[in-house]
Scaffold this active site. Sequence first.
Site, mmCIF file in Angstrom:
data_model
loop_
_atom_site.group_PDB
_atom_site.id
_atom_site.type_symbol
_atom_site.label_atom_id
_atom_site.label_comp_id
_atom_site.label_asym_id
_atom_site.label_seq_id
_atom_site.Cartn_x
_atom_site.Cartn_y
_atom_site.Cartn_z
ATOM 1 N N LEU A 40 21.367 46.200 -7.554
ATOM 2 C CA LEU A 40 20.159 46.710 -6.918
ATOM 3 C C LEU A 40 20.517 47.121 -5.496
ATOM 4 O O LEU A 40 21.443 46.552 -4.904
ATOM 5 C CB LEU A 40 19.069 45.629 -6.851
ATOM 6 C CG LEU A 40 18.478 45.115 -8.161
ATOM 7 C CD1 LEU A 40 17.470 44.007 -7.870
ATOM 8 C CD2 LEU A 40 17.819 46.235 -8.951
ATOM 9 N N ASP A 41 19.763 48.055 -4.939
ATOM 10 C CA ASP A 41 19.935 48.400 -3.530
ATOM 11 C C ASP A 41 19.688 47.170 -2.671
ATOM 12 O O ASP A 41 18.930 46.265 -3.055
ATOM 13 C CB ASP A 41 18.912 49.466 -3.102
ATOM 14 C CG ASP A 41 19.073 50.792 -3.813
ATOM 15 O OD1 ASP A 41 20.177 51.056 -4.319
ATOM 16 O OD2 ASP A 41 18.099 51.551 -3.860
ATOM 17 N N ARG A 42 20.282 47.152 -1.497
ATOM 18 C CA ARG A 42 20.102 46.027 -0.567
ATOM 19 C C ARG A 42 18.626 45.741 -0.296
ATOM 20 O O ARG A 42 18.196 44.589 -0.259
ATOM 21 C CB ARG A 42 20.811 46.323 0.758
ATOM 22 C CG ARG A 42 20.656 45.199 1.786
ATOM 23 C CD ARG A 42 21.169 45.596 3.140
ATOM 24 N NE ARG A 42 20.419 46.750 3.607
ATOM 25 C CZ ARG A 42 20.867 47.591 4.526
ATOM 26 N NH1 ARG A 42 22.045 47.428 5.074
ATOM 27 N NH2 ARG A 42 20.123 48.617 4.906
#
Length: 196
Positions: A40-42
């Site tokens: 997942l994105d940060r």
Amino acid sequence: MVVDKPAGLLCQPGLGTHQQDSLISRLQLACPDLRLVHRLDRDTSGLVLLAKDPGTHRLLGALFAARRVRKLYLADVQGQMGTLSGRIDLPLARLKRQPPTYGIHPDGKACLTLWRRLQLMENSTRLWLCPRTGRSHQLRAHLAALHHPIIGDPIYNPGCAAGGLRLRAMALRFPDPDDPRHPLRVRAPEPAWAHR
């Protein structure tokens, strides 16, 4: 193993000493054999699938590659979405390196996002999002392309300070590695921002 990643934490270490703290680094302190199956994105919170051994990692990776893993996200976007549901079928390419920014481009990779309206609010809309492909920043870039960027997105909606990105990976469904005839379903608790 499925874990609930908090927003603001990288899934894996980035470049430079200031980006070494990550979900996988922390988990491998207790279980060194763990491997990320996807990321997942940060800034996105929610469910991340990990494998405990190389064989399971290959198997789960193959399920992702064959698009047999269903992912469901919850998001709040700016503005009111006029229809009940839709599809965003627009190719994405990286347009900028720092910060990594993606956008619609004719030479980009094919990308498909399905969405359904959950709730209309005064100046925003709550959506269920189902990405059918797994491109970097797919949901964020697709919604920005529709002029309904996700609230709190520091890259695609920088003028909207909302105390964090309102995007959460809520559910995963995939065939049980031990018995592929039966699906496994995992669901995360709703985020705090969904109760405001």
